[in-house]
Design a protein around this motif. Structure first.
Motif, PDB file in Angstrom:
ATOM      1  N   TYR A 123      46.011  48.122  23.615  1.00  0.00           N
ATOM      2  CA  TYR A 123      45.651  48.652  24.936  1.00  0.00           C
ATOM      3  C   TYR A 123      46.216  50.049  25.182  1.00  0.00           C
ATOM      4  CZ  TYR A 123      45.212  43.636  24.920  1.00  0.00           C
ATOM      5  OH  TYR A 123      44.917  42.348  24.547  1.00  0.00           O
ATOM      6  N   MET A 124      46.554  50.738  24.115  1.00  0.00           N
ATOM      7  CA  MET A 124      47.072  52.093  24.290  1.00  0.00           C
ATOM      8  C   MET A 124      45.954  53.064  23.912  1.00  0.00           C
ATOM      9  SD  MET A 124      50.683  51.668  22.390  1.00  0.00           S
ATOM     10  CE  MET A 124      49.938  52.049  20.854  1.00  0.00           C
ATOM     11  N   ASP A 125      46.147  54.305  24.312  1.00  0.00           N
ATOM     12  CA  ASP A 125      45.093  55.260  23.985  1.00  0.00           C
ATOM     13  C   ASP A 125      45.240  55.806  22.573  1.00  0.00           C
ATOM     14  OD1 ASP A 125      43.917  54.857  26.412  1.00  0.00           O
ATOM     15  OD2 ASP A 125      45.212  56.305  27.408  1.00  0.00           O
ATOM     16  N   GLU A 126      46.497  55.759  22.062  1.00  0.00           N
ATOM     17  CA  GLU A 126      46.678  56.241  20.679  1.00  0.00           C
ATOM     18  C   GLU A 126      45.943  55.317  19.710  1.00  0.00           C
ATOM     19  OE1 GLU A 126      51.081  56.119  20.798  1.00  0.00           O
ATOM     20  OE2 GLU A 126      50.301  56.398  22.812  1.00  0.00           O
ATOM     21  N   LEU A 127      45.600  55.897  18.569  1.00  0.00           N
ATOM     22  CA  LEU A 127      44.881  55.122  17.569  1.00  0.00           C
ATOM     23  C   LEU A 127      45.837  54.108  16.926  1.00  0.00           C
ATOM     24  CD1 LEU A 127      41.944  55.614  17.028  1.00  0.00           C
ATOM     25  CD2 LEU A 127      42.584  56.839  14.935  1.00  0.00           C
ATOM     26  N   TYR A 128      45.379  52.904  16.751  1.00  0.00           N
ATOM     27  CA  TYR A 128      46.183  51.886  16.075  1.00  0.00           C
ATOM     28  C   TYR A 128      46.263  52.220  14.594  1.00  0.00           C
ATOM     29  CZ  TYR A 128      47.184  47.348  13.949  1.00  0.00           C
ATOM     30  OH  TYR A 128      47.719  46.330  13.203  1.00  0.00           O
ATOM     31  N   LYS A 169      34.831  45.580  22.076  1.00  0.00           N
ATOM     32  CA  LYS A 169      35.269  46.530  23.116  1.00  0.00           C
ATOM     33  C   LYS A 169      35.349  45.834  24.479  1.00  0.00           C
ATOM     34  CE  LYS A 169      34.014  50.963  21.153  1.00  0.00           C
ATOM     35  NZ  LYS A 169      33.077  50.671  20.040  1.00  0.00           N
ATOM     36  N   ASN A 209      38.272  43.506  24.556  1.00  0.00           N
ATOM     37  CA  ASN A 209      39.489  44.300  24.695  1.00  0.00           C
ATOM     38  C   ASN A 209      39.703  44.684  26.164  1.00  0.00           C
ATOM     39  OD1 ASN A 209      40.995  46.898  24.900  1.00  0.00           O
ATOM     40  ND2 ASN A 209      41.295  46.547  22.707  1.00  0.00           N
ATOM     41  N   ARG A 210      38.623  45.126  26.810  1.00  0.00           N
ATOM     42  CA  ARG A 210      38.728  45.511  28.241  1.00  0.00           C
ATOM     43  C   ARG A 210      39.176  44.320  29.089  1.00  0.00           C
ATOM     44  NH1 ARG A 210      34.477  49.042  27.640  1.00  0.00           N
ATOM     45  NH2 ARG A 210      32.905  47.447  28.007  1.00  0.00           N
ATOM     46  N   ARG A 260      42.839  43.636  28.551  1.00  0.00           N
ATOM     47  CA  ARG A 260      43.650  44.692  29.170  1.00  0.00           C
ATOM     48  C   ARG A 260      43.787  44.403  30.683  1.00  0.00           C
ATOM     49  NH1 ARG A 260      43.780  50.915  28.261  1.00  0.00           N
ATOM     50  NH2 ARG A 260      42.944  50.388  26.244  1.00  0.00           N
ATOM     51  N   ASP A 300      47.255  43.425  32.802  1.00  0.00           N
ATOM     52  CA  ASP A 300      47.717  44.112  34.000  1.00  0.00           C
ATOM     53  C   ASP A 300      47.959  43.120  35.137  1.00  0.00           C
ATOM     54  OD1 ASP A 300      47.595  46.413  32.581  1.00  0.00           O
ATOM     55  OD2 ASP A 300      45.678  47.100  33.403  1.00  0.00           O
ATOM     56  N   GLU A 306      51.828  46.270  24.806  1.00  0.00           N
ATOM     57  CA  GLU A 306      50.880  47.305  24.345  1.00  0.00           C
ATOM     58  C   GLU A 306      49.714  46.704  23.569  1.00  0.00           C
ATOM     59  OE1 GLU A 306      54.086  48.889  22.105  1.00  0.00           O
ATOM     60  OE2 GLU A 306      54.403  50.581  23.449  1.00  0.00           O
TER      61      GLU A 306
END
Ligand SMILES: Cc1ncc(COP(=O)(O)O)c(C=O)c1O
Length: 401
Positions: free
Chosen positions: A209-214, A288, A291-292, A295, A299, A317
């Motif tokens: 759930y992070m913006d960086e690439l796994y 996708k 995943n959403r 996420r 939260d 994360e």
């Protein structure tokens, strides 16, 4: 009659062992929100059952020990999309990621050998280590640090002549940690320097759930021949009952040893392999969307827990678990009390006591693990009930700030 000391030493699953208390509560008519087990409520893509229905052979025969090439080719393709080039020979299909883990530990450890494992860890690791008479050497991580790893020297000092492997889940169960590129490089360096095997359990790879690439350990070229990846369709495609996973390695000796374990168990199930192969064809938006959804659930659970006085947790994360320290005398007693004595309008919550996720005695005693595998409405209710439960619990303590 005498049974083996090794079997006696196997820990019972902290995730499943309190089920009898839940059964009793259900028998009393109580509805339980099951946050204790990573059983997603998301529908399995229909491709699975469609593929199974098309099976038309008159005999349900044994398959090959390595696994069905129809499925293996899909796995090769999936990894190709991740920039991890594999060939058929690098893959052994297993009965879930669990069997893959068991085989990996058996292949690398002799009795008395050691594996470094970041703790808290998936409890089955302790059972597989015990069944190989191997020892887990915990690399302790803490909620306060988001369960990230200690320094290179902090890890390296735990390596001894008996160390054979580093075993970890990434993203982490139960911590939700996703390691940084730097942490991954450090582990890769130590693996090479100390001639170890790195067993990367990446069954939650799609749940980040992070913006960086796994970054998968499979993307680190210099550990190419000392890496084993554990994978599974259980969580990725919400297909836990299919029991299809795999063991991946580009080390031919590891694979040829693994194949002997595969031969001994016969073969993976035929119909489930057909279904699993079809799952790999699930259109891209599925993962996708899932995943959403997770996420969002993360939260909800994190925000809900953060609002309960005395509860300490960090936002995960990845994966779909959260570890939380509770203001209670003993997490297991609290969980049992929730099942036996507490309910709100006939409903209660079940979580897992975290002590069994640690190898260091005494750690995790006041922590629980929760899986955010329920829909939004159920999750919100579950957190409210948990908050009321903590407030009403006779063994409540004040958490030192
Ligand atoms: C980290 C991790 N690895 C492996 C598994 C095993 O999954 P399966 O045997 O269902 O593929 C699980 C299941 O919860 C898990 O959490």
């Amino acid at each position: 009659m005498r049974f083996s000391a090794r079997s006696h030493s196997l820990p019972a699953s902290p995730i499943r062992r309190l089920e009898p208390f839940a059964e009793e509560a259900r028998a009393r008519g109580i509805r339980i929100y099951p946050l204790h087990i990573g059983q997603p409520d998301i529908e399995t893509p229909g491709q699975f059952s469609e593929a199974v229905k098309k099976f038309s052979h008159k005999t349900l025969a044994y398959g090959t020990s390595q696994g069905d090439f129809g499925l293996i080719d899909k796995i090769v393709e999936y990894y190709g999309n991740y920039g991890i080039p594999l060939e058929r020979k690098d893959i052994l299909v297993t009965n879930g990621g669990s069997e893959a883990l068991n085989f990996a530990v058996q292949i690398v450890c002799d009795p008395g050998d050691e594996m470094l494992v970041p703790e808290p860890f998936f409890p089955a690791y302790a059972a597989f280590a015990a069944s190989a008479s191997a020892r887990i050497i915990p690399v302790t991580t803490r909620a306060e640090d988001g369960f990230h790893l200690p320094s290179r020297s902090g890890i390296e000092k735990l390596i001894s002549p008996a160390t054979r492997a580093i075993l970890l889940s990434h993203p982490g169960n139960p911590t939700g940690v996703v390691y940084s590129r730097e942490e991954i490089e450090t582990l890769a360096d130590l693996t090479v320097k100390h001639d170890l095997l790195l067993i990367a359990d990446e069954v939650y790879r799609e749940f980040v759930y992070m913006d960086e690439l796994y970054c998968s350990f499979g993307n680190i070229e210099r550990i190419r021949d000392r890496l084993v990846i554990i994978d599974s369709v259980s969580k990725r495609y919400s297909a836990c009952g299919a029991r299809i996973g795999c063991l991946i390695s580009r080390n031919p000796e590891f694979i040829s040893l693994g194949l002997k374990y595969c031969q001994a168990r016969g073969c993976p199930p035929t119909l489930e392999q057909l279904g699993a192969a079809a799952l790999y064809e699930t259109p891209d938006p599925y993962l996708k969307e899932v995943n959403r959804e997770y996420r969002k659930r993360r939260d909800i659970l994190f925000d809900g827990l953060s609002g309960i006085p005395g509860v300490v947790c960090k936002k995960p994360e990845g994966a779909f678990y959260i570890m939380a320290k509770l203001p209670v005398d003993d997490a297991e007693k609290f969980i049992i009390w929730m099942l036996q004595e507490f309910s709100v309008n006939g409903e209660t919550v079940m979580t897992s006591p975290a002590e069994g996720f640690y190898a260091t005695p005494g750690l995790g005693k006041t922590e629980i693990r929760m899986a955010y595998v329920l829909n939004e409405g159920d999750l919100k209710n579950a957190v409210k009930i948990l908050a009321k439960g903590i407030s009403a619990y006779p063994g409540k303590t004040l958490w030192p700030e």
